[in-house]
Every structure is written in C-alpha cells, then in structure tokens.
Design an enzyme around this catalytic site. Structure first.
Site, PDB file in Angstrom:
ATOM      1  N   SER A 133      -5.308 -12.380  89.055  1.00 14.16           N
ATOM      2  CA  SER A 133      -4.381 -11.063  88.311  1.00 14.16           C
ATOM      3  C   SER A 133      -3.478 -10.922  89.243  1.00 14.16           C
ATOM      4  CB  SER A 133      -5.199  -9.886  88.140  1.00 14.16           C
ATOM      5  OG  SER A 133      -4.341  -8.927  87.956  1.00 14.16           O
ATOM      6  N   TYR A 146     -11.071  -2.778  89.152  1.00 13.80           N
ATOM      7  CA  TYR A 146     -10.402  -3.861  88.810  1.00 13.80           C
ATOM      8  C   TYR A 146      -9.919  -4.653  89.938  1.00 13.80           C
ATOM      9  CZ  TYR A 146      -8.763  -7.428  85.659  1.00 13.80           C
ATOM     10  OH  TYR A 146      -8.554  -8.806  85.202  1.00 13.80           O
TER      11      TYR A 146
END
Length: 276
Positions: A133, A146
């Site tokens: 990501s 995250y």
C-alpha cells in the site's frame, strides 16, 4: 504448460478482479477466500477456490496442499492480498487489536510464503507478489495499525528479495493508493471491537472526522481507481521477464513516493496532519 497463481482474499475488490483478470489471460487461478460461502461462490464461477484464512494456520497448510495436489506439486506465483483495516488513533488501539491485525496482515502472509518457497526452490523458479500500500511507506493519521502491518510487509519483502538474489524467485511489492474495495466497511467490526473512541482524549476528532468517513459513504475518494488498476500491475509482475521490485498504483502513491524522497520528515508531517 498453463501457468498457475494462488491469490488470497478473492471474495471482493482487488483479489476478485485479479482472479478474473489472470484467468482471462490464460492462467490457472486458485482464488482463495477466508469464508466457505465465498469459496462456493467462486467455484460456481468456475474457479478453483481453496479456503485460506490467514488467522488459521491449519487452513493455510490445507489450502496450499489442495493447490499443489491439483498442479502436481508446482506453483508459479503467490499473490498475497487478503487483509483488513483497524482504524483509530494509535493511543486508542487495544494491544489485542494490534495482535489481531498482525495475525491476518503479516503473520499469515509470512506463513503461507514460507510454505510456498520450498516448492518454488524445488522447481527452480517462482514469484512472490505482495499487495502492500501507499501506507507501506507513508503514515497517514488514524491508520496506525494498518500502516504498521504494511511497513512490516515491506521490510520482510525487501529482505527476502535480497536473500533470493541467487535464485530465479522474484519478490515484488505492489503499492496501491485509493482503490475501489470494501476495506472501509470491512474494517468497521474491528474498529468497534478494539477501539474505545468514546473515552478517548481525541473523541472530538473522532466525531468530526473518522466516524463520518467510516459510517457515511460519500462516494469514491479523490483519485480513486478501480481494482483493475492493480490487476494491470499484477499482470506485469507475473509475466515480465524482469519484474520491478515495486509497482506504484494511483496518483497519490506516485506523489507520496516523490515527496518522501525530496522533503524532510517535518515537511511531510505538516502535509499529512491535514488528513486528520
């Protein structure tokens, strides 16, 4: 021979689009899901769909065994994709919640990768593709859990790539920014379980910012791309003779990568604090 790929997290979003896209290019796709009902749905669509739950070590071993039985003991590509979010300020994250998200987003990936590598070593080639990501190299507020898992995946992947230099096993990171998926809505149960926002010192910010984003859908994010944008990078990572170590997806990822190279940390912090 038909090339084979195991993709995790195929119930929706990036995983589902990747499974369909790779099948359309002639690959034999093993589209795994965490829940039996999703596996059944994909089987009805014509996929091989072993159940793999990153939080269940037995399912990882059994799911991979199912794949290898079907292929005669080989696998060309593993695409680690399944993951979930846990939004909330770092100071409000229950430690149990952090353990939980690392189990699914890091430890499960690591276990499956470790089990796949001997197969790839024995056959003399293979590719490990990790769906990371923009949050694997830039830290946005409210996303500490995250972010931590993606930073961990980036570190493990970079190290593994170096360690496999003398083999024909390639390790690739894909780094999307905003991509259409269900990660926001899927993160809500984890938020409600592990974040006591009502007793937080940051409660006013939760009420004016995070809660609205979580519970009030306002349509696509700015610069959001469909999951097919990730599939396009996956195709290159799987089929190029020399895949790149990293593939950026979406404009914000490219911009963040550039800013991280040219700006000092304090300047980046001043930009990111506006996202609270």
């Amino acid at each position: 021979m038909q090339k084979t790929i195991l993709i995790t997290g195929c119930s929706s979003g990036i995983g589902l689009d990747a499974a369909r896209g790779m099948r359309d290019r002639g690959w034999r796709v093993f589209a795994s899901c965490r829940q039996d009902a999703d596996c059944d749905r994909l089987r009805a669509e014509g996929f091989d769909s072993p159940r793999i739950d990153y939080c269940d070590a037995a399912s990882i071993t059994a799911g991979l065994a199912e794949v290898l039985k079907a292929t005669g003991g080989t696998l060309d590509v593993l695409f680690n994709n399944g993951a979930h979010g846990l939004p909330g300020a770092v100071e409000d994250l229950a430690t149990a919640g952090l353990r939980d998200i690392f189990e699914s987003n890091v430890f499960g990936w690591h276990e499956l990768t470790r089990q796949v590598l001997p197969v790839m070593r024995a056959q003399g080639h293979g590719r490990i593709v990790q769906n990371s990501s923009i949050l694997g190299f830039v830290s946005f507020p409210w996303r500490g859990a995250y972010v931590a898992t993606k930073y961990a995946i980036e570190g493990l992947s970079d190290t593994l790539r170096i360690e496999l230099t003398d083999t024909d096993i390639k390790v690739v990171l894909i780094e999307p920014g905003p991509v259409t998926s269900k990660i926001r809505e899927n993160s809500i149960p984890h938020f409600e379980r592990f974040v006591d926002w009502k007793n937080s010192a940051l409660r006013p910010l939760y009420e004016t910012s995070l809660l609205k984003r979580l519970y009030q859908s306002s349509g696509p994010d700015r610069f959001e791309l469909p999951a097919a944008a990730v599939t396009a990078k996956l195709i290159h990572a799987c089929e190029s003779p020399r895949p790149r170590p990293r593939y950026y997806v979406t404009t914000p990822t490219h911009v963040a990568g550039l800013l991280r190279r040219i700006l000092p940390t304090r300047a980046i912090d001043r930009i990111l604090v506006r996202l609270r």
